[in-house]
Scaffold this motif. Structure first.
Motif, PDB file in Angstrom:
ATOM      1  N   GLY A  46       0.830  -1.214  -0.066  1.00  0.00           N
ATOM      2  CA  GLY A  46      -0.063  -0.095  -0.084  1.00  0.00           C
ATOM      3  C   GLY A  46       0.872   1.223  -0.030  1.00  0.00           C
ATOM      4  O   GLY A  46       2.128   1.250   0.015  1.00  0.00           O
ATOM      5  N   ASN A  47       0.233   2.257   0.112  1.00  0.00           N
ATOM      6  CA  ASN A  47       0.691   3.722   0.105  1.00  0.00           C
ATOM      7  C   ASN A  47       1.922   3.801  -1.135  1.00  0.00           C
ATOM      8  O   ASN A  47       1.644   3.402  -2.007  1.00  0.00           O
ATOM      9  CB  ASN A  47       1.528   4.070   1.315  1.00  0.00           C
ATOM     10  CG  ASN A  47       0.531   4.249   2.407  1.00  0.00           C
ATOM     11  OD1 ASN A  47      -0.350   4.731   2.259  1.00  0.00           O
ATOM     12  ND2 ASN A  47       0.827   4.109   3.903  1.00  0.00           N
ATOM     13  N   LEU A  72       2.618   0.925  -3.323  1.00  0.00           N
ATOM     14  CA  LEU A  72       1.521   0.547  -4.235  1.00  0.00           C
ATOM     15  C   LEU A  72       1.588   1.289  -5.454  1.00  0.00           C
ATOM     16  O   LEU A  72       1.639   0.890  -6.536  1.00  0.00           O
ATOM     17  CB  LEU A  72       0.040   0.745  -3.619  1.00  0.00           C
ATOM     18  CG  LEU A  72      -1.074   0.436  -4.651  1.00  0.00           C
ATOM     19  CD1 LEU A  72      -2.019  -0.140  -3.877  1.00  0.00           C
ATOM     20  CD2 LEU A  72      -1.523   1.679  -5.383  1.00  0.00           C
ATOM     21  N   SER A 130      -6.019   4.124  -4.506  1.00  0.00           N
ATOM     22  CA  SER A 130      -5.035   4.300  -3.591  1.00  0.00           C
ATOM     23  C   SER A 130      -4.771   5.928  -3.655  1.00  0.00           C
ATOM     24  O   SER A 130      -4.298   6.536  -2.534  1.00  0.00           O
ATOM     25  CB  SER A 130      -3.714   3.590  -4.140  1.00  0.00           C
ATOM     26  OG  SER A 130      -2.630   4.041  -3.245  1.00  0.00           O
ATOM     27  N   ASP A 184      -7.052   7.371  -1.255  1.00  0.00           N
ATOM     28  CA  ASP A 184      -6.606   7.168   0.116  1.00  0.00           C
ATOM     29  C   ASP A 184      -5.106   7.641   0.755  1.00  0.00           C
ATOM     30  O   ASP A 184      -5.136   8.059   2.003  1.00  0.00           O
ATOM     31  CB  ASP A 184      -6.503   5.725   0.291  1.00  0.00           C
ATOM     32  CG  ASP A 184      -7.839   4.867  -0.061  1.00  0.00           C
ATOM     33  OD1 ASP A 184      -8.726   5.568   0.433  1.00  0.00           O
ATOM     34  OD2 ASP A 184      -7.792   3.705  -0.140  1.00  0.00           O
ATOM     35  N   GLN A 185      -4.262   7.918  -0.280  1.00  0.00           N
ATOM     36  CA  GLN A 185      -2.951   8.186   0.292  1.00  0.00           C
ATOM     37  C   GLN A 185      -2.438   9.744  -0.050  1.00  0.00           C
ATOM     38  O   GLN A 185      -1.424  10.119   0.218  1.00  0.00           O
ATOM     39  CB  GLN A 185      -1.810   7.433  -0.135  1.00  0.00           C
ATOM     40  CG  GLN A 185      -1.636   7.537  -1.881  1.00  0.00           C
ATOM     41  CD  GLN A 185      -0.459   6.591  -2.000  1.00  0.00           C
ATOM     42  OE1 GLN A 185       0.933   7.201  -1.731  1.00  0.00           O
ATOM     43  NE2 GLN A 185      -0.367   5.646  -2.762  1.00  0.00           N
TER      44      GLN A 185
END
Length: 688
Positions: A247-248, A251, A285, A288-289
């Motif tokens: 993730g983050n 990703l 993503s 989200d980030q």
């Protein structure tokens, strides 16, 4: 003699069979042609075709040869197709004329000496002739092994080839690729953390290999066997990034690599599905980030730029593939550029915070200014030489990140500070809430310690210091530093804690999560920057019992210090910064520490990974009965300043604010600094 030779050959074959290496595998360096590869590794060559969509009209000749069972012919026709594919036409580079020029940095790589994060190491050769791709460098550092397997050194050698035309560089590329791919097999098809099959390394290789495959199109130095090995391994890389990505910022790197393979090798039968997945994962993503103010949620300058680069790369890949992204995608990229443009130091270098490096963002900002037609960003990054004066600023606040950037202006000698008022961060965090960094006259004065290293001997020694409060400009209470805080902001910081006016900047926040501390205590820090003049800092410690307070101020290694009374004067040829404890508590112990290792690490500075040097900490230590306020004056003065006299004193103090008088030369001000709320900020100039 014939009997002796046969006996020796039989013994060699038995030995090779016992250790699992066939004679053909033992001579991997001599695999040049398609037939060579098929003879040595028929399963590898046949496996390529299982990943291809052979029903594509452009692969009809390949399919026909495959259907006839002529695997070598099918592979040769596949390479012939790739030599003239639409992608090859767009990515191929003009091959250079043969030359004999040399480039020293690339010549070092030819000796298998790689420089990874400022550490140089020579990769050993194993008995089978392959390089040891698990080698961790001279410091036994896993990071060294990981990064050496990203193959950025390949691109450096390739650039040397195109610049000089010297075939030694192209030959190295060919041998390097053949060596690595064969040694990396078999693909484990599971999430890993070791040197070769880890997500970031897989992603970086897929991007580097794609560039190399097409850039070297038409070159006889990149052998057919090597090209086929690359085609055999890329689907494994795509599979890894599709199924085992993180993730983050991980990703962004891994999914952009998946999209790279999908877009530039559309002949793979899973390419459309890979690209569909990549678009969904990357857009989700991004939401989200990246905060609405344009800051990546790890709140680390270095990794903000990593995510930005990969978002941009992904956008360009989708353009190549003819795939449309939602409107918020380029809008978010623009906001990310806006953040680094407004946060940049006057000398063009980014914030050094959390696991970041103090690198230059100037060229990156100028590129963004050109891409998004933002002459105001160009003005900031060029210190007014290009572009046009911003309609806002010069100070900026990022409410989701909780970062206040104060400036006196946009010139190269301007005052600049970074005040960290935000959440802990979603990754790569340090325990440094309420930290303050200060620069002036083109020079850093008060600094963050940096990140040093993640693994290996250097990390074992310095990592706790880098991540801990002791490496930052914060307070230790009863010898205890901060614990972890909230990783994400659920809402922007309330504007009652921040105010930016033409005359001054104000910011205030508090922290109460100290590790292993008994009782109840909180630390509130307020910053009041009087534009072009000085900073006032009010530290309010609210405690239910007596405490020992240690106020830490870390100075850049180039700053010469003088300590006198409760004042620290830091100087540099361009100017000085005087740090003075304005409030006068009794029994303050002021001392300096530089390059200390025993009894604990203190007084060290790391501007980038694997680089470090001693710097000086000035520590103010005192005992407080319970609640107490410490007021600091940070006074910058240029080397050309005529009048260096100043005076500062606390006039009064309440439970909500402190009033301070500051006189510098012939100017005098009375300033009311709240502990929490901007509503009671007051700045008035006193006529003399």
């Amino acid at each position: 003699m014939i009997r002796t030779f046969c006996t020796a050959l039989f013994s060699l074959l038995l030995f090779l069979g016992a250790i699992g290496i066939s004679p053909a595998q033992q001579s991997w360096e001599k695999l040049h042609t398609t037939a060579d590869l098929y003879e040595a590794h028929p399963e590898i060559l046949r496996g390529i075709f299982s990943h291809l969509d052979l029903d594509l009209p452009e692969l009809a000749a390949v399919k026909a040869a495959r259907d006839q069972g002529d695997w070598v012919e099918a592979a040769d026709k596949l390479l012939a197709y790739y030599a003239h594919s639409p992608v090859a036409q767009s990515l191929a580079r003009d091959l250079p004329a043969r030359g004999n020029g040399r480039i020293a940095a690339a010549d070092t790589i030819l000796q298998d000496v790689f420089t990874i994060q400022n550490v140089k190491g020579k990769v050993p050769i194993l008995p089978d002739g392959h390089r040891d791709w698990y080698y961790k460098g001279p410091n036994n550092d896993r990071e060294w092994a990981w990064l050496s397997n990203r193959h950025s050194q390949l691109l450096q050698v390739m650039d040397a080839y195109f610049e000089t035309g010297n075939p030694v560089y192209a030959v190295y590329l060919d041998r390097f690729m053949r060596d690595f791919i064969l040694k990396s097999m078999p693909y484990p098809a599971e999430k890993g953390t070791e040197s070769i099959w880890r997500g970031l390394e897989v992603a970086a290789r897929a991007k580097a290999w794609t560039r190399l495959f097409y850039a070297m199109n038409g070159s006889t130095y990149l052998r057919p066997a090597t090209r086929l090995l690359l085609l055999s391994s890329l689907p494994d890389h795509a599979h890894y990034n599709r199924h085992f990505h993180g993730g983050n910022n991980w990703l962004t790197m891994e999914i952009s690599a998946l999209a790279t393979v999908a877009a530039y090798f559309p002949e793979f039968k899973d390419s459309d599905a890979w690209l569909d997945y990549a678009i969904g994962a990357m857009t989700e993503s991004m939401r989200d980030q990246v905060y609405p103010d344009g800051v990546q949620t790890e709140l680390t300058s270095h990794y903000h730029n990593v995510s930005l680069h990969n978002f941009e790369l992904f956008q360009s890949i989708c353009e190549v593939a003819g795939r449309e992204l939602p409107a918020f995608f380029p809008e978010t990229i623009q906001r990310m550029y806006g953040y680094i443009a407004r946060a940049v130091r006057p000398d063009g270098y980014r914030i050094l915070n959390n696991d970041g490096d103090r690198g230059s963002d100037r060229e990156l900002i100028l590129r963004g200014a050109d891409a998004f037609d933002r002459p105001d960003w160009a003005y900031i990054a060029s210190n007014g030489k290009n572009g046009s004066l911003p309609s806002d600023g010069p100070s900026y606040f990022f409410p989701w990140a909780g970062q206040l950037i104060s400036r006196s202006g946009f010139d190269s000698l301007a005052h600049w500070s970074f005040f960290d008022m935000g959440p802990w961060g979603s990754g790569h965090q340090h325990n440094d809430k309420l930290h303050l960094s200060v620069s002036a006259f083109g020079q850093d004065f008060l600094v963050d310690a940096g990140r040093f290293a993640y693994t290996g001997a250097l990390a074992e020694k310095f990592r706790p210091y880098a991540r801990g409060s002791q490496g930052h400009n914060v307070l230790l209470l009863d010898g205890k530093g901060q614990g972890s805080g909230p990783t994400h902001a659920s809402s922007p910081l309330d504007r009652r804690f921040v105010e930016i006016t033409e005359r001054y900047d104000f910011g205030s926040q508090s922290f109460d999560r100290f590790e292993g501390l008994e009782g109840e205590v909180s630390h509130s820090r307020s910053l009041l920057y009087l534009r072009g003049k000085f900073w006032l800092i009010a530290d309010r410690i609210s405690s239910d019992r007596p405490r020992t307070v240690q106020a830490l101020w870390h100075w850049h290694p180039d700053i010469a210090l003088q300590l006198q009374g409760l004042e620290v004067a830091g100087s540099h040829p361009g100017g000085s910064l005087t740090l003075s404890l304005v409030s006068r508590p009794s029994d303050v112990d002021l001392r300096s520490i530089r390059g200390q290792e025993i009894p604990e690490i203190q007084g060290w500075y790391s501007p980038e990974y694997n680089r470090y040097e001693p710097n000086t900490l000035t520590s103010f230590e005192l005992r407080i009965p319970a609640t107490q306020t410490l007021v600091w004056l940070l006074l910058p003065r240029s080397s050309s300043s005529d009048d260096t006299s100043y005076r500062a004193r606390v006039l009064s103090e309440t439970d909500t604010y402190v009033t301070v008088e500051v006189q510098v030369g012939r100017e005098s001000w009375e300033l009311q600094v709240p502990y929490y709320d901007r509503d009671t900020v007051a700045v008035s100039e006193v006529m003399r």
